[in-house]
Design a protein around this motif. Structure first.
Motif, PDB file in Angstrom:
ATOM      1  N   GLN A  58      80.647 -20.340  48.526  1.00 21.73           N
ATOM      2  CA  GLN A  58      81.299 -20.348  47.634  1.00 21.73           C
ATOM      3  C   GLN A  58      80.848 -19.482  45.965  1.00 21.73           C
ATOM      4  OE1 GLN A  58      81.887 -25.327  48.525  1.00 21.73           O
ATOM      5  NE2 GLN A  58      81.143 -24.213  46.370  1.00 21.73           N
ATOM      6  N   GLY A  59      79.803 -18.795  46.337  1.00 20.14           N
ATOM      7  CA  GLY A  59      79.231 -18.050  45.355  1.00 20.14           C
ATOM      8  C   GLY A  59      78.215 -18.674  44.771  1.00 20.14           C
ATOM      9  N   GLU A  60      78.122 -20.141  44.717  1.00 25.69           N
ATOM     10  CA  GLU A  60      76.951 -21.025  44.364  1.00 25.69           C
ATOM     11  C   GLU A  60      75.688 -20.618  44.189  1.00 25.69           C
ATOM     12  OE1 GLU A  60      77.575 -23.693  42.041  1.00 25.69           O
ATOM     13  OE2 GLU A  60      79.993 -23.291  41.831  1.00 25.69           O
ATOM     14  N   VAL A  61      75.517 -19.876  45.613  1.00 24.80           N
ATOM     15  CA  VAL A  61      73.840 -19.886  45.650  1.00 24.80           C
ATOM     16  C   VAL A  61      74.323 -18.249  45.999  1.00 24.80           C
ATOM     17  CG1 VAL A  61      73.006 -21.698  46.329  1.00 24.80           C
ATOM     18  CG2 VAL A  61      73.786 -20.224  47.721  1.00 24.80           C
ATOM     19  N   ASP A  62      73.095 -17.327  45.506  1.00 20.02           N
ATOM     20  CA  ASP A  62      72.581 -16.004  45.788  1.00 20.02           C
ATOM     21  C   ASP A  62      72.043 -16.365  47.213  1.00 20.02           C
ATOM     22  OD1 ASP A  62      73.307 -14.551  43.737  1.00 20.02           O
ATOM     23  OD2 ASP A  62      71.914 -14.942  42.562  1.00 20.02           O
ATOM     24  N   ALA A  63      71.933 -15.691  48.152  1.00 21.65           N
ATOM     25  CA  ALA A  63      71.594 -15.120  49.139  1.00 21.65           C
ATOM     26  C   ALA A  63      71.517 -14.120  50.092  1.00 21.65           C
ATOM     27  CB  ALA A  63      72.429 -15.590  50.774  1.00 21.65           C
ATOM     28  N   VAL A  64      69.985 -13.627  49.933  1.00 24.21           N
ATOM     29  CA  VAL A  64      69.218 -12.340  50.236  1.00 24.21           C
ATOM     30  C   VAL A  64      68.256 -12.477  51.583  1.00 24.21           C
ATOM     31  CG1 VAL A  64      69.113 -11.488  47.370  1.00 24.21           C
ATOM     32  CG2 VAL A  64      67.692 -12.238  48.589  1.00 24.21           C
ATOM     33  N   VAL A  65      68.534 -10.532  52.143  1.00 22.80           N
ATOM     34  CA  VAL A  65      68.350 -11.125  53.519  1.00 22.80           C
ATOM     35  C   VAL A  65      66.568 -10.289  53.356  1.00 22.80           C
ATOM     36  CG1 VAL A  65      68.522  -9.955  56.187  1.00 22.80           C
ATOM     37  CG2 VAL A  65      69.671 -11.209  54.936  1.00 22.80           C
ATOM     38  N   SER A  66      65.627 -10.813  53.709  1.00 25.69           N
ATOM     39  CA  SER A  66      63.887 -10.403  53.006  1.00 25.69           C
ATOM     40  C   SER A  66      63.899  -9.326  54.301  1.00 25.69           C
ATOM     41  CB  SER A  66      63.820 -11.245  53.529  1.00 25.69           C
ATOM     42  OG  SER A  66      62.481 -11.518  54.734  1.00 25.69           O
ATOM     43  N   GLU A  67      63.365  -8.162  53.875  1.00 24.73           N
ATOM     44  CA  GLU A  67      62.853  -7.355  55.252  1.00 24.73           C
ATOM     45  C   GLU A  67      62.120  -7.683  56.513  1.00 24.73           C
ATOM     46  OE1 GLU A  67      59.360  -4.447  54.037  1.00 24.73           O
ATOM     47  OE2 GLU A  67      59.977  -5.347  52.392  1.00 24.73           O
ATOM     48  N   SER A  68      61.736  -9.165  56.761  1.00 20.26           N
ATOM     49  CA  SER A  68      60.799  -9.856  57.770  1.00 20.26           C
ATOM     50  C   SER A  68      62.702  -9.851  58.424  1.00 20.26           C
ATOM     51  CB  SER A  68      60.167 -10.554  58.000  1.00 20.26           C
ATOM     52  OG  SER A  68      60.714 -11.988  57.025  1.00 20.26           O
ATOM     53  N   GLY A  69      63.831 -10.273  57.710  1.00 16.43           N
ATOM     54  CA  GLY A  69      64.760 -10.429  58.208  1.00 16.43           C
ATOM     55  C   GLY A  69      65.372 -11.798  58.028  1.00 16.43           C
ATOM     56  N   GLU A  70      64.637 -12.726  57.624  1.00 18.43           N
ATOM     57  CA  GLU A  70      64.974 -13.990  56.958  1.00 18.43           C
ATOM     58  C   GLU A  70      66.292 -14.357  55.671  1.00 18.43           C
ATOM     59  OE1 GLU A  70      61.360 -17.143  57.118  1.00 18.43           O
ATOM     60  OE2 GLU A  70      61.614 -15.135  55.564  1.00 18.43           O
ATOM     61  N   THR A  71      67.159 -15.150  55.252  1.00 17.50           N
ATOM     62  CA  THR A  71      67.821 -15.285  54.335  1.00 17.50           C
ATOM     63  C   THR A  71      67.200 -15.916  53.668  1.00 17.50           C
ATOM     64  OG1 THR A  71      69.565 -15.122  56.308  1.00 17.50           O
ATOM     65  CG2 THR A  71      70.432 -15.635  53.930  1.00 17.50           C
ATOM     66  N   LEU A  72      67.354 -15.571  52.052  1.00 19.76           N
ATOM     67  CA  LEU A  72      66.876 -16.240  51.303  1.00 19.76           C
ATOM     68  C   LEU A  72      67.495 -16.513  50.662  1.00 19.76           C
ATOM     69  CD1 LEU A  72      63.941 -13.798  50.864  1.00 19.76           C
ATOM     70  CD2 LEU A  72      63.597 -16.226  52.118  1.00 19.76           C
ATOM     71  N   TYR A  73      67.735 -18.045  49.916  1.00 23.26           N
ATOM     72  CA  TYR A  73      68.316 -18.665  49.008  1.00 23.26           C
ATOM     73  C   TYR A  73      68.117 -18.723  47.384  1.00 23.26           C
ATOM     74  CZ  TYR A  73      70.574 -19.088  53.536  1.00 23.26           C
ATOM     75  OH  TYR A  73      72.168 -19.270  55.041  1.00 23.26           O
ATOM     76  N   ARG A  74      68.403 -18.582  46.871  1.00 24.77           N
ATOM     77  CA  ARG A  74      68.319 -19.692  45.207  1.00 24.77           C
ATOM     78  C   ARG A  74      69.777 -19.781  44.116  1.00 24.77           C
ATOM     79  NH1 ARG A  74      66.326 -16.645  40.698  1.00 24.77           N
ATOM     80  NH2 ARG A  74      68.898 -15.299  39.628  1.00 24.77           N
ATOM     81  N   ARG A  75      69.883 -21.337  44.053  1.00 22.68           N
ATOM     82  CA  ARG A  75      70.903 -21.190  42.705  1.00 22.68           C
ATOM     83  C   ARG A  75      71.318 -19.529  42.208  1.00 22.68           C
ATOM     84  NH1 ARG A  75      71.629 -26.802  40.463  1.00 22.68           N
ATOM     85  NH2 ARG A  75      74.452 -26.633  41.117  1.00 22.68           N
ATOM     86  N   CYS A  76      72.156 -19.972  42.154  1.00 25.80           N
ATOM     87  CA  CYS A  76      72.067 -18.868  40.750  1.00 25.80           C
ATOM     88  C   CYS A  76      73.134 -18.695  39.507  1.00 25.80           C
ATOM     89  CB  CYS A  76      73.660 -17.449  41.602  1.00 25.80           C
ATOM     90  SG  CYS A  76      74.987 -17.571  41.448  1.00 25.80           S
ATOM     91  N   GLU A  77      73.027 -18.036  38.663  1.00 25.20           N
ATOM     92  CA  GLU A  77      73.244 -18.309  37.126  1.00 25.20           C
ATOM     93  C   GLU A  77      74.602 -18.788  37.331  1.00 25.20           C
ATOM     94  OE1 GLU A  77      70.894 -18.291  34.849  1.00 25.20           O
ATOM     95  OE2 GLU A  77      69.238 -17.701  36.364  1.00 25.20           O
ATOM     96  N   ALA A  78      75.202 -19.855  35.610  1.00 25.83           N
ATOM     97  CA  ALA A  78      76.455 -20.127  35.919  1.00 25.83           C
ATOM     98  C   ALA A  78      77.288 -19.302  35.866  1.00 25.83           C
ATOM     99  CB  ALA A  78      76.379 -19.612  34.573  1.00 25.83           C
ATOM    100  N   GLY A  79      77.981 -19.012  35.259  1.00 27.74           N
ATOM    101  CA  GLY A  79      79.598 -17.968  36.111  1.00 27.74           C
ATOM    102  C   GLY A  79      79.443 -17.278  37.051  1.00 27.74           C
ATOM    103  N   GLU A  80      78.360 -16.775  37.074  1.00 24.37           N
ATOM    104  CA  GLU A  80      79.023 -15.512  37.917  1.00 24.37           C
ATOM    105  C   GLU A  80      79.674 -14.498  38.585  1.00 24.37           C
ATOM    106  OE1 GLU A  80      76.515 -14.752  38.659  1.00 24.37           O
ATOM    107  OE2 GLU A  80      75.443 -16.453  36.719  1.00 24.37           O
ATOM    108  N   GLU A  81      79.057 -12.897  38.056  1.00 22.65           N
ATOM    109  CA  GLU A  81      79.932 -11.911  38.846  1.00 22.65           C
ATOM    110  C   GLU A  81      79.191 -11.337  39.569  1.00 22.65           C
ATOM    111  OE1 GLU A  81      81.807  -9.131  35.455  1.00 22.65           O
ATOM    112  OE2 GLU A  81      81.438 -11.609  34.377  1.00 22.65           O
TER     113      GLU A  81
END
Lengths: 137, 137
Positions: A58-81
């Motif tokens: 839904q675009g409510e959180v950002d997801a990135v894959v770390s060097e070790s291959g785990e996926t990391l999440y955090r809530r992202c800022e308001a509007g969000e492009e």
DNA sequence: CGTCTTATCGCTAATGATTCTCAATTGCAC
DNA sequence: GTGCAATTGAGAATCATTAGCGATAAGACG
């Protein structure tokens, strides 16, 4: 042909995830789960994974894959492009950064090589002031 | 106290990996392993993993983590300083790209936020002409 | 060329992260 | 309230990768 919106239900656990996510740190699903349990929640690990994925879609959180291959999440800022981050490798704290002109650059490079449907990832990582002071990282 | 260089032995399998890697595609360790076996090699999966890691450490191959979390490898060009890629999400074929000014940019951003030991990742992915024509992607 | 040392092999079991299965729940529309 | 499909939680299953270990062979030496 109109997909009736899949009907997302607001459950207790969904709310808990949303609440917990209200910070500035990138963490793995497992880490968010631990934190929730530590706060007294009885939420299951699978539910956290499901919730985070749904939110990422839904675009409510950002997801990135770390060097070790785990996926990391955090809530992202308001509007969000589309945006990028400078993340601490030690504690996960991140700030959003702006990389102007990069979108254009990416497409130009793609065209130049005949590649279509260009997508890009930019991740800056480092050690934040606090962690550096604490000797971590 | 002086670690005598660990003595790397040139074995048949090490040579096979190096030979197989002589292409322009990014593939997972498993994929390289399959390919080697398909070509008649009897090399083991663990050996391929070990070999690729060793080569990555020596800077002989590039390693990137895909969206799905797998690590992809390919032999990298000659000299090799730091560089980035435009990779096909379908077949793995990649071209090296130049992102001038980005190194500086990264450090400036880091300094601006007090983050040290800055490291960065830039990955462009797309669908190459061949895959697009074949309807893949 | 034969011997010896030990890095490297290949197999298999172990890990770790993430996903799936499925019976038990529970939003929520009527 | 009732009913039913969406959702949950616990554990099994899957996937990529790593570790453990006896067997093998690269490379140094005589």
């Amino acid at each position: 042909m109109n997909a009736p919106t899949p009907a997302p239900r607001m459950t207790r656990q969904r709310r808990e995830i949303l609440d917990a996510l209200d910070t500035r740190d990138f963490r793995s699903a497992q880490s968010w789960h631990e934190r929730l349990r530590a706060e007294g929640s009885t939420i299951g690990l699978a539910t956290v994974y499901r919730g985070l994925q749904a939110l990422a879609d839904q675009g409510e959180v950002d997801a990135v894959v770390s060097e070790s291959g785990e996926t990391l999440y955090r809530r992202c800022e308001a509007g969000e492009e589309h945006h990028h981050h400078l993340r601490c490798r030690s504690c996960g704290k991140a700030v959003e950064i702006d990389v102007p002109e990069f979108e254009d650059f990416a497409h130009r490079i793609g065209d130049a090589h005949g590649y279509g449907d260009i997508r890009h990832t930019i991740e800056l990582t480092g050690v934040c002031p606090e962690c550096a002071a604490a000797g971590r990282g």
